[in-house]
Enzyme design. Structure first.
Site, short mmCIF file in Angstrom:
data_model
loop_
_atom_site.label_atom_id
_atom_site.label_comp_id
_atom_site.label_asym_id
_atom_site.label_seq_id
_atom_site.Cartn_x
_atom_site.Cartn_y
_atom_site.Cartn_z
N HIS A 271 0.83 -1.19 0.00
CA HIS A 271 0.00 0.00 0.00
C HIS A 271 0.86 1.24 0.00
O HIS A 271 2.06 1.20 0.31
CB HIS A 271 -0.98 0.01 1.17
CG HIS A 271 -0.34 0.00 2.52
ND1 HIS A 271 0.15 -1.15 3.12
CD2 HIS A 271 -0.10 1.00 3.42
CE1 HIS A 271 0.65 -0.87 4.30
NE2 HIS A 271 0.53 0.44 4.51
N ARG B 183 -4.32 1.99 14.02
CA ARG B 183 -4.19 0.67 13.39
C ARG B 183 -3.89 -0.40 14.43
O ARG B 183 -3.23 -0.16 15.44
CB ARG B 183 -3.11 0.67 12.31
CG ARG B 183 -1.70 0.65 12.81
CD ARG B 183 -0.71 0.44 11.67
NE ARG B 183 0.67 0.46 12.15
CZ ARG B 183 1.74 0.27 11.39
NH1 ARG B 183 1.59 0.03 10.09
NH2 ARG B 183 2.95 0.30 11.90
#
Length: 327
Positions: free
Chosen positions: A282, A299
């Site tokens: 990503h 996260r």
């Protein structure tokens, strides 16, 4: 588990009323609706999400109301959360599994740089920022669940690419060639040091992390072959010349970032992205420094296994501890 995304998700969705999986692009990403991630997910709902994740590599949810406790509880439904040894001051002390991405804003100042210089020295090529989380460790996370708390009104998008599709998109002779290669992944690869004393370079030298991973890893659940390479961590392809290494890395990194294999996600408060860290790379946004608006994300990562290649050989650590230490 087959690779027919429509068949798998449709079958599972039939056992979880009200849940819909809508693919976003032809190769990568699906949006899931009809799920309250803060609630008690039953086994059928968990299975829908699992199968969609395997099929589409990253899944998106909107309008979720997760706090730190619910975020960790959600992660535990899919695996064992990673507890990081080091986090920044913005991360919640009482939830060691949660890392707040606002910590990234602290790093440049910690090493005597503003954010623009920090990004410039770490991302000196156009594909430098593409990565999987903690790819230099011998046991990169299996998956990451990222939730948005505060986002700017525009900008700040994240992009993912599908490593299984990238591998399949290679010609058959090149796939055979790649199957036998291994590559060194190292923290801080390509960092351009500052003239004179450089605190970040000293940090990298004192905290080296490196692993030899297969260039093509086999997904432990789907069996897919994944072109496991990225511009952020890969130091070199083993046993080839320096000139060959440069050209091969350019070819493989261009392959994994081809636009047709990617999906770009526009964040909103309450959005959640859940991605397979084994099967994707990503690209975090580089435009947030131009926006006069906060971007606060949280996260939680799920513990992963040691990768293995087509020949069955596992990754081999060079230096640095594993990311995850089981309790």
């Amino acid at each position: 588990m087959t690779t027919d995304a429509g068949t798998d998700t449709d079958t599972a969705a039939g056992t979880a009323a009200g849940i819909e999986v809508r693919p976003v692009t032809g190769y990568t990403g699906a949006e899931i609706t009809g799920v309250d991630l803060a609630g008690d997910l039953d086994d059928a709902a968990v299975q829908v999400v699992r199968e969609a994740l395997l099929a589409w590599k990253v899944v998106f949810f909107r309008g979720q109301r997760l706090d730190h406790a619910a975020h960790v509880a959600l992660a535990r439904r899919f695996g064992e959360p990673v507890t990081l040894r080091s986090r920044g001051g913005a991360s919640p002390a009482e939830f060691p599994e949660v890392e707040t991405t606002a910590d990234r804003l602290e790093l440049a100042g910690r090493y005597g740089m503003d954010r623009d210089e920090w990004l410039e020295r770490r991302r000196h090529t156009l594909v430098r920022g593409w990565h999987c989380d903690h790819g230099a460790r011998v046991d990169p996370p299996a998956a990451t669940i990222l939730r948005a708390e505060t986002v700017p009104p525009y900008g700040g998008d994240t992009t993912w690419s599908n490593l299984a599709a990238a591998y399949e998109g290679l010609s058959e002779p090149v796939r055979r060639f790649a199957d036998g290669l291994r590559a060194e992944h190292r923290l801080g690869v390509g960092y351009q040091s500052r003239p004179g004393p450089d605190a970040y370079l000293e940090h990298l030298q004192d905290h080296q992390v490196a692993t030899v991973h297969p260039l093509v890893r086999v997904h432990p659940e789907s069996g897919e072959r994944l072109l496991f390479v990225n511009g952020y961590y890969v130091e070199r392809i083993m046993d080839v010349s320096r000139a060959e290494n440069a050209r091969l890395l350019e070819m493989f990194t261009e392959q994994i970032t081809r636009p047709e294999y990617t999906v770009r996600f526009r964040w909103e408060p309450g959005s959640v992205a859940f991605w397979d860290n084994r099967a994707t790379v990503h690209l975090a946004p580089a435009d947030t420094g131009r926006l006069d608006h906060p971007r606060v994300m949280h996260r939680v990562m799920l513990a992963g296994e040691i990768p293995y290649g087509v020949d069955g050989r596992p990754s081999e650590p060079i230096t640095g501890a594993p990311l995850h230490s089981p309790a």
